[in-house]
Design a protein around this motif. Structure first.
Motif, PDB file in Angstrom:
ATOM      1  N   LYS A  15      38.843  26.352  39.538  1.00  0.00           N
ATOM      2  CA  LYS A  15      40.059  26.293  40.358  1.00  0.00           C
ATOM      3  C   LYS A  15      39.422  26.832  41.966  1.00  0.00           C
ATOM      4  CE  LYS A  15      43.535  27.394  37.037  1.00  0.00           C
ATOM      5  NZ  LYS A  15      44.538  28.124  36.724  1.00  0.00           N
ATOM      6  N   CYS A  16      38.256  26.879  42.057  1.00  0.00           N
ATOM      7  CA  CYS A  16      37.299  27.193  43.329  1.00  0.00           C
ATOM      8  C   CYS A  16      37.799  28.869  43.433  1.00  0.00           C
ATOM      9  CB  CYS A  16      37.780  26.385  44.365  1.00  0.00           C
ATOM     10  SG  CYS A  16      37.153  24.673  44.325  1.00  0.00           S
ATOM     11  N   ARG A  17      38.091  29.672  42.691  1.00  0.00           N
ATOM     12  CA  ARG A  17      38.062  30.668  42.856  1.00  0.00           C
ATOM     13  C   ARG A  17      36.639  31.637  42.633  1.00  0.00           C
ATOM     14  NH1 ARG A  17      42.695  31.932  38.627  1.00  0.00           N
ATOM     15  NH2 ARG A  17      40.987  30.865  37.178  1.00  0.00           N
ATOM     16  N   VAL A  18      36.397  32.633  43.574  1.00  0.00           N
ATOM     17  CA  VAL A  18      34.987  33.090  43.524  1.00  0.00           C
ATOM     18  C   VAL A  18      35.432  34.722  43.616  1.00  0.00           C
ATOM     19  CG1 VAL A  18      32.822  33.287  44.680  1.00  0.00           C
ATOM     20  CG2 VAL A  18      34.242  31.404  44.976  1.00  0.00           C
ATOM     21  N   VAL A  19      34.757  35.334  42.745  1.00  0.00           N
ATOM     22  CA  VAL A  19      34.701  37.006  42.846  1.00  0.00           C
ATOM     23  C   VAL A  19      33.919  37.327  44.128  1.00  0.00           C
ATOM     24  CG1 VAL A  19      34.353  38.819  41.813  1.00  0.00           C
ATOM     25  CG2 VAL A  19      34.884  37.187  40.384  1.00  0.00           C
ATOM     26  N   VAL A  20      34.363  38.122  44.849  1.00  0.00           N
ATOM     27  CA  VAL A  20      33.676  38.727  45.884  1.00  0.00           C
ATOM     28  C   VAL A  20      32.894  39.682  45.524  1.00  0.00           C
ATOM     29  CG1 VAL A  20      34.319  39.927  48.043  1.00  0.00           C
ATOM     30  CG2 VAL A  20      35.907  38.168  47.577  1.00  0.00           C
ATOM     31  N   PRO A  21      31.798  39.676  46.112  1.00  0.00           N
ATOM     32  CA  PRO A  21      30.734  40.736  45.537  1.00  0.00           C
ATOM     33  C   PRO A  21      31.312  41.986  45.817  1.00  0.00           C
ATOM     34  CG  PRO A  21      29.604  39.004  46.747  1.00  0.00           C
ATOM     35  CD  PRO A  21      30.923  38.795  46.868  1.00  0.00           C
ATOM     36  N   ALA A  22      31.158  43.033  44.781  1.00  0.00           N
ATOM     37  CA  ALA A  22      31.448  44.517  44.789  1.00  0.00           C
ATOM     38  C   ALA A  22      31.497  45.150  46.183  1.00  0.00           C
ATOM     39  CB  ALA A  22      30.972  45.199  43.585  1.00  0.00           C
ATOM     40  N   SER A  23      30.351  45.202  46.780  1.00  0.00           N
ATOM     41  CA  SER A  23      30.100  46.194  47.895  1.00  0.00           C
ATOM     42  C   SER A  23      30.969  45.557  49.137  1.00  0.00           C
ATOM     43  CB  SER A  23      28.655  45.773  48.212  1.00  0.00           C
ATOM     44  OG  SER A  23      28.021  44.625  48.680  1.00  0.00           O
ATOM     45  N   PHE A  24      31.226  44.003  48.971  1.00  0.00           N
ATOM     46  CA  PHE A  24      32.230  43.655  50.077  1.00  0.00           C
ATOM     47  C   PHE A  24      33.578  43.887  49.737  1.00  0.00           C
ATOM     48  CE2 PHE A  24      29.161  39.573  50.911  1.00  0.00           C
ATOM     49  CZ  PHE A  24      28.222  40.490  51.274  1.00  0.00           C
ATOM     50  N   ARG A  25      33.921  44.094  48.638  1.00  0.00           N
ATOM     51  CA  ARG A  25      35.286  44.493  48.222  1.00  0.00           C
ATOM     52  C   ARG A  25      35.364  45.909  48.564  1.00  0.00           C
ATOM     53  NH1 ARG A  25      34.262  42.227  42.913  1.00  0.00           N
ATOM     54  NH2 ARG A  25      34.104  43.972  42.009  1.00  0.00           N
ATOM     55  N   LYS A  26      34.660  46.520  48.332  1.00  0.00           N
ATOM     56  CA  LYS A  26      34.359  48.094  48.519  1.00  0.00           C
ATOM     57  C   LYS A  26      34.744  48.096  50.054  1.00  0.00           C
ATOM     58  CE  LYS A  26      32.195  52.438  48.413  1.00  0.00           C
ATOM     59  NZ  LYS A  26      30.719  53.069  47.815  1.00  0.00           N
ATOM     60  N   ALA A  27      33.964  47.501  50.905  1.00  0.00           N
ATOM     61  CA  ALA A  27      34.106  47.490  52.451  1.00  0.00           C
ATOM     62  C   ALA A  27      35.345  47.056  52.992  1.00  0.00           C
ATOM     63  CB  ALA A  27      32.949  46.713  53.163  1.00  0.00           C
ATOM     64  N   MET A  28      35.993  45.954  52.303  1.00  0.00           N
ATOM     65  CA  MET A  28      37.319  45.654  52.651  1.00  0.00           C
ATOM     66  C   MET A  28      38.407  46.581  52.379  1.00  0.00           C
ATOM     67  SD  MET A  28      37.558  42.548  54.114  1.00  0.00           S
ATOM     68  CE  MET A  28      39.147  41.984  53.699  1.00  0.00           C
ATOM     69  N   THR A  29      38.332  47.272  51.159  1.00  0.00           N
ATOM     70  CA  THR A  29      39.353  48.156  50.729  1.00  0.00           C
ATOM     71  C   THR A  29      39.180  49.392  51.890  1.00  0.00           C
ATOM     72  OG1 THR A  29      37.986  49.153  48.997  1.00  0.00           O
ATOM     73  CG2 THR A  29      39.567  47.452  48.327  1.00  0.00           C
ATOM     74  N   THR A  30      38.115  49.870  52.018  1.00  0.00           N
ATOM     75  CA  THR A  30      37.993  50.851  52.893  1.00  0.00           C
ATOM     76  C   THR A  30      38.361  50.722  54.515  1.00  0.00           C
ATOM     77  OG1 THR A  30      35.825  51.378  52.128  1.00  0.00           O
ATOM     78  CG2 THR A  30      36.104  52.148  54.373  1.00  0.00           C
ATOM     79  N   GLY A  31      38.681  49.437  54.583  1.00  0.00           N
ATOM     80  CA  GLY A  31      39.087  48.799  55.842  1.00  0.00           C
ATOM     81  C   GLY A  31      40.841  48.597  55.756  1.00  0.00           C
ATOM     82  N   GLY A  32      41.330  48.640  54.416  1.00  0.00           N
ATOM     83  CA  GLY A  32      42.642  48.596  54.075  1.00  0.00           C
ATOM     84  C   GLY A  32      43.217  47.392  54.051  1.00  0.00           C
ATOM     85  N   SER A  33      42.386  46.221  54.004  1.00  0.00           N
ATOM     86  CA  SER A  33      42.960  44.826  53.882  1.00  0.00           C
ATOM     87  C   SER A  33      42.352  44.209  52.799  1.00  0.00           C
ATOM     88  CB  SER A  33      42.841  44.137  55.196  1.00  0.00           C
ATOM     89  OG  SER A  33      43.266  42.845  55.129  1.00  0.00           O
ATOM     90  N   SER A  34      42.932  43.093  52.562  1.00  0.00           N
ATOM     91  CA  SER A  34      42.392  42.066  51.320  1.00  0.00           C
ATOM     92  C   SER A  34      42.631  40.585  51.976  1.00  0.00           C
ATOM     93  CB  SER A  34      43.154  42.337  50.053  1.00  0.00           C
ATOM     94  OG  SER A  34      44.556  42.242  50.153  1.00  0.00           O
ATOM     95  N   VAL A  35      42.929  40.580  53.014  1.00  0.00           N
ATOM     96  CA  VAL A  35      43.097  39.199  53.718  1.00  0.00           C
ATOM     97  C   VAL A  35      41.969  38.887  54.763  1.00  0.00           C
ATOM     98  CG1 VAL A  35      44.467  37.739  55.106  1.00  0.00           C
ATOM     99  CG2 VAL A  35      45.681  39.607  53.578  1.00  0.00           C
ATOM    100  N   PHE A  36      41.399  37.388  54.356  1.00  0.00           N
ATOM    101  CA  PHE A  36      40.233  37.022  54.988  1.00  0.00           C
ATOM    102  C   PHE A  36      40.750  35.620  55.652  1.00  0.00           C
ATOM    103  CE2 PHE A  36      37.873  38.884  51.728  1.00  0.00           C
ATOM    104  CZ  PHE A  36      36.897  39.642  52.364  1.00  0.00           C
ATOM    105  N   VAL A  37      40.184  35.472  56.911  1.00  0.00           N
ATOM    106  CA  VAL A  37      40.643  34.147  57.366  1.00  0.00           C
ATOM    107  C   VAL A  37      39.244  33.207  57.559  1.00  0.00           C
ATOM    108  CG1 VAL A  37      41.010  32.935  59.785  1.00  0.00           C
ATOM    109  CG2 VAL A  37      42.281  35.037  59.078  1.00  0.00           C
ATOM    110  N   LEU A  38      39.342  31.963  56.863  1.00  0.00           N
ATOM    111  CA  LEU A  38      38.376  31.261  56.669  1.00  0.00           C
ATOM    112  C   LEU A  38      38.138  30.093  57.754  1.00  0.00           C
ATOM    113  CD1 LEU A  38      38.757  30.435  52.936  1.00  0.00           C
ATOM    114  CD2 LEU A  38      37.396  32.241  53.985  1.00  0.00           C
ATOM    115  N   ARG A  39      36.914  29.806  58.262  1.00  0.00           N
ATOM    116  CA  ARG A  39      36.700  28.482  59.352  1.00  0.00           C
ATOM    117  C   ARG A  39      35.487  28.259  59.025  1.00  0.00           C
ATOM    118  NH1 ARG A  39      34.281  28.539  63.463  1.00  0.00           N
ATOM    119  NH2 ARG A  39      35.396  27.192  64.547  1.00  0.00           N
ATOM    120  N   ARG A  40      35.211  26.953  59.542  1.00  0.00           N
ATOM    121  CA  ARG A  40      34.071  26.367  59.465  1.00  0.00           C
ATOM    122  C   ARG A  40      33.054  27.004  60.693  1.00  0.00           C
ATOM    123  NH1 ARG A  40      32.092  20.056  59.192  1.00  0.00           N
ATOM    124  NH2 ARG A  40      30.063  20.580  59.193  1.00  0.00           N
TER     125      ARG A  40
END
Length: 148
Positions: A15-40
């Motif tokens: 379904k094109c779901r990808v697990v975000v690497p653990a160190s990146f997830r940790k950095a995101m939770t430290t920042g308090g957000s789980s939302v990304f904006v994607l662009r080419r």
């Protein structure tokens, strides 16, 4: 504001779901957000994945530089924002990458999530292996950038 470090080979499920690497997830939770904006990416055949806060900071910076009554500026902004999409990490740390966007940059299966300070680039694994600079080129460029 999260800072990302490292590069990781990742695989998408059917379904094109990808697990975000653990160190990146940790950095995101430290920042308090789980939302990304994607662009080419503007220069390369990859996808830029901005934490929402970083995207908003960059857009604010753009707003300050653009004249919305200048046709070239309006055209730039339109193209810069073309195809952008918000994605959110689910409870399992996965993001759903749009098939259209993956296809546009030529990502088939294996991909690399590569840290770029405050954003992540998503590359086709084979392409990423070929865009590495030669050590001599890297040192020359470093000397050029960090001139006194």
């Amino acid at each position: 504001m999260p800072t990302f470090i490292g590069d990781y080979i990742c695989k998408a499920d059917s379904k094109c779901r990808v697990v975000v690497p653990a160190s990146f997830r940790k950095a995101m939770t430290t920042g308090g957000s789980s939302v990304f904006v994607l662009r080419r990416n503007v220069f390369e055949q990859c996808i830029d994945m901005y934490p929402q806060e970083e995207w908003e900071r960059m857009m604010q910076n753009l707003r300050e530089k653009l004249n919305m009554f200048d046709a070239k500026h309006v055209a730039f902004l339109r193209e810069f924002c073309r195809g952008t999409q918000e994605v959110e990490m689910d409870a399992n740390g996965r993001v759903l990458l749009p098939k259209r966007m993956l296809s546009e940059v030529g990502i088939d299966k294996d991909m690399v999530f590569a840290a770029q300070d405050r954003l992540i680039q998503v590359w086709d694994a084979e392409v990423y292996a070929h865009v590495a600079m030669e050590p001599g080129e890297l040192s020359r460029l470093a000397g050029e950038i960090f001139k006194d």
